[in-house]
Scaffold this motif. Structure first.
Motif, PDB file in Angstrom:
ATOM      1  N   ASP A  26      25.098  34.211  35.293  1.00 22.78           N
ATOM      2  CA  ASP A  26      26.395  34.145  34.602  1.00 22.78           C
ATOM      3  C   ASP A  26      27.523  34.565  35.540  1.00 22.78           C
ATOM      4  O   ASP A  26      28.564  33.904  35.608  1.00 22.78           O
ATOM      5  CB  ASP A  26      26.393  35.033  33.354  1.00 22.78           C
ATOM      6  N   LEU A  27      27.319  35.657  36.276  1.00 18.39           N
ATOM      7  CA  LEU A  27      28.342  36.128  37.210  1.00 18.39           C
ATOM      8  C   LEU A  27      28.550  35.119  38.333  1.00 18.39           C
ATOM      9  O   LEU A  27      29.686  34.763  38.661  1.00 18.39           O
ATOM     10  CB  LEU A  27      27.951  37.495  37.789  1.00 18.39           C
ATOM     11  N   GLY A  29      33.929  42.629  42.525  1.00 19.45           N
ATOM     12  CA  GLY A  29      33.591  41.655  43.547  1.00 19.45           C
ATOM     13  C   GLY A  29      32.096  41.489  43.660  1.00 19.45           C
ATOM     14  O   GLY A  29      31.316  42.285  43.121  1.00 19.45           O
ATOM     15  N   CYS A  30      31.693  40.433  44.345  1.00 21.29           N
ATOM     16  CA  CYS A  30      30.266  40.215  44.566  1.00 21.29           C
ATOM     17  C   CYS A  30      30.055  39.349  45.801  1.00 21.29           C
ATOM     18  O   CYS A  30      30.946  38.627  46.236  1.00 21.29           O
ATOM     19  CB  CYS A  30      29.597  39.595  43.350  1.00 21.29           C
ATOM     20  N   VAL A  31      28.844  39.459  46.335  1.00 22.90           N
ATOM     21  CA  VAL A  31      28.400  38.649  47.470  1.00 22.90           C
ATOM     22  C   VAL A  31      27.024  38.116  47.127  1.00 22.90           C
ATOM     23  O   VAL A  31      26.149  38.880  46.708  1.00 22.90           O
ATOM     24  CB  VAL A  31      28.321  39.475  48.775  1.00 22.90           C
ATOM     25  N   LEU A  32      26.834  36.816  47.298  1.00 20.97           N
ATOM     26  CA  LEU A  32      25.513  36.203  47.191  1.00 20.97           C
ATOM     27  C   LEU A  32      25.055  35.928  48.617  1.00 20.97           C
ATOM     28  O   LEU A  32      25.677  35.153  49.339  1.00 20.97           O
ATOM     29  CB  LEU A  32      25.569  34.909  46.378  1.00 20.97           C
ATOM     30  N   LEU A  86      21.973  39.440  45.309  1.00 21.87           N
ATOM     31  CA  LEU A  86      23.336  39.517  44.802  1.00 21.87           C
ATOM     32  C   LEU A  86      23.807  40.963  44.922  1.00 21.87           C
ATOM     33  O   LEU A  86      23.167  41.869  44.383  1.00 21.87           O
ATOM     34  CB  LEU A  86      23.387  39.053  43.347  1.00 21.87           C
ATOM     35  N   PHE A  87      24.901  41.165  45.627  1.00 28.23           N
ATOM     36  CA  PHE A  87      25.517  42.477  45.770  1.00 28.23           C
ATOM     37  C   PHE A  87      26.763  42.494  44.889  1.00 28.23           C
ATOM     38  O   PHE A  87      27.597  41.599  44.991  1.00 28.23           O
ATOM     39  CB  PHE A  87      25.892  42.735  47.232  1.00 28.23           C
ATOM     40  N   VAL A  88      26.868  43.504  44.040  1.00 32.19           N
ATOM     41  CA  VAL A  88      27.965  43.585  43.070  1.00 32.19           C
ATOM     42  C   VAL A  88      28.708  44.899  43.258  1.00 32.19           C
ATOM     43  O   VAL A  88      28.083  45.959  43.358  1.00 32.19           O
ATOM     44  CB  VAL A  88      27.432  43.480  41.621  1.00 32.19           C
ATOM     45  N   HIS A  89      30.033  44.832  43.293  1.00 31.54           N
ATOM     46  CA  HIS A  89      30.870  46.033  43.339  1.00 31.54           C
ATOM     47  C   HIS A  89      31.446  46.233  41.946  1.00 31.54           C
ATOM     48  O   HIS A  89      32.154  45.370  41.425  1.00 31.54           O
ATOM     49  CB  HIS A  89      32.003  45.856  44.353  1.00 31.54           C
TER      50      HIS A  89
END
Length: 153
Positions: free
Chosen positions: A17-18, A55-58, A43-46
């Motif tokens: 979803d994110l 924020g996020c990084v895949l 998946l890294f999520v702030h």
């Protein structure tokens, strides 16, 4: 961090979803649960002070990348493939959290935790299809305009 290969069904759905919200914001291709689980992706999520996603990084495992070559009005991959370990498939920061170091902290988390027990150096990271903002961020992060890029499969 969510390891998408070992995530529970609930974690995978929340991550999906994110990611698809981020995809809509970036104009990127929508991913399915199968797409997420088929490669080594994390998946890294702030999460901000108000328990909202800032924020996020895949990130995904890759084997190589090429240098970005810029010409007036265009950018493309050029040269030989060089070794790289981690591809940044998506990086996104909420508009209200931009220019506050969220993306830099996320990238530091990727370097520290993408490979268990091993801190990756920046020269082992590559971006895919960066937006203009992503390109500017990557150039600042790497300290060079010709950072590594890769083609997402």
């Amino acid at each position: 961090m969510v390891d998408l290969q070992t995530a529970s069904r609930r974690e995978l759905q929340r991550a999906l979803d994110l990611i698809n919200y981020v995809n809509a914001q970036l104009g990127a291709v929508v991913l399915s649960a199968e797409d997420l689980a088929m490669r080594q992706r994390k998946l890294f999520v702030h999460v901000g002070a108000r328990d909202t996603v800032d924020g996020c990084v895949l990130a995904e495992a890759i084997e190589g990348a090429r240098r970005l070559e810029s010409t007036p009005g265009a950018a493309m991959c050029a040269g030989e493939v060089v070794p790289a370990a981690c591809g940044i498939s998506r990086i996104w920061v909420a508009p209200g959290a931009r220019r506050s170091g969220v993306a830099s902290r996320l990238m530091d988390a990727v370097c520290a935790h993408f490979v268990y027990g091993c801190r990756l150096s920046l020269d082992k990271l590559a971006f895919t299809q960066p937006t203009a903002d992503g390109r500017a961020f990557a150039a600042r992060l790497f300290g060079r305009e010709d950072f590594l890029v890769y083609a997402e499969e």
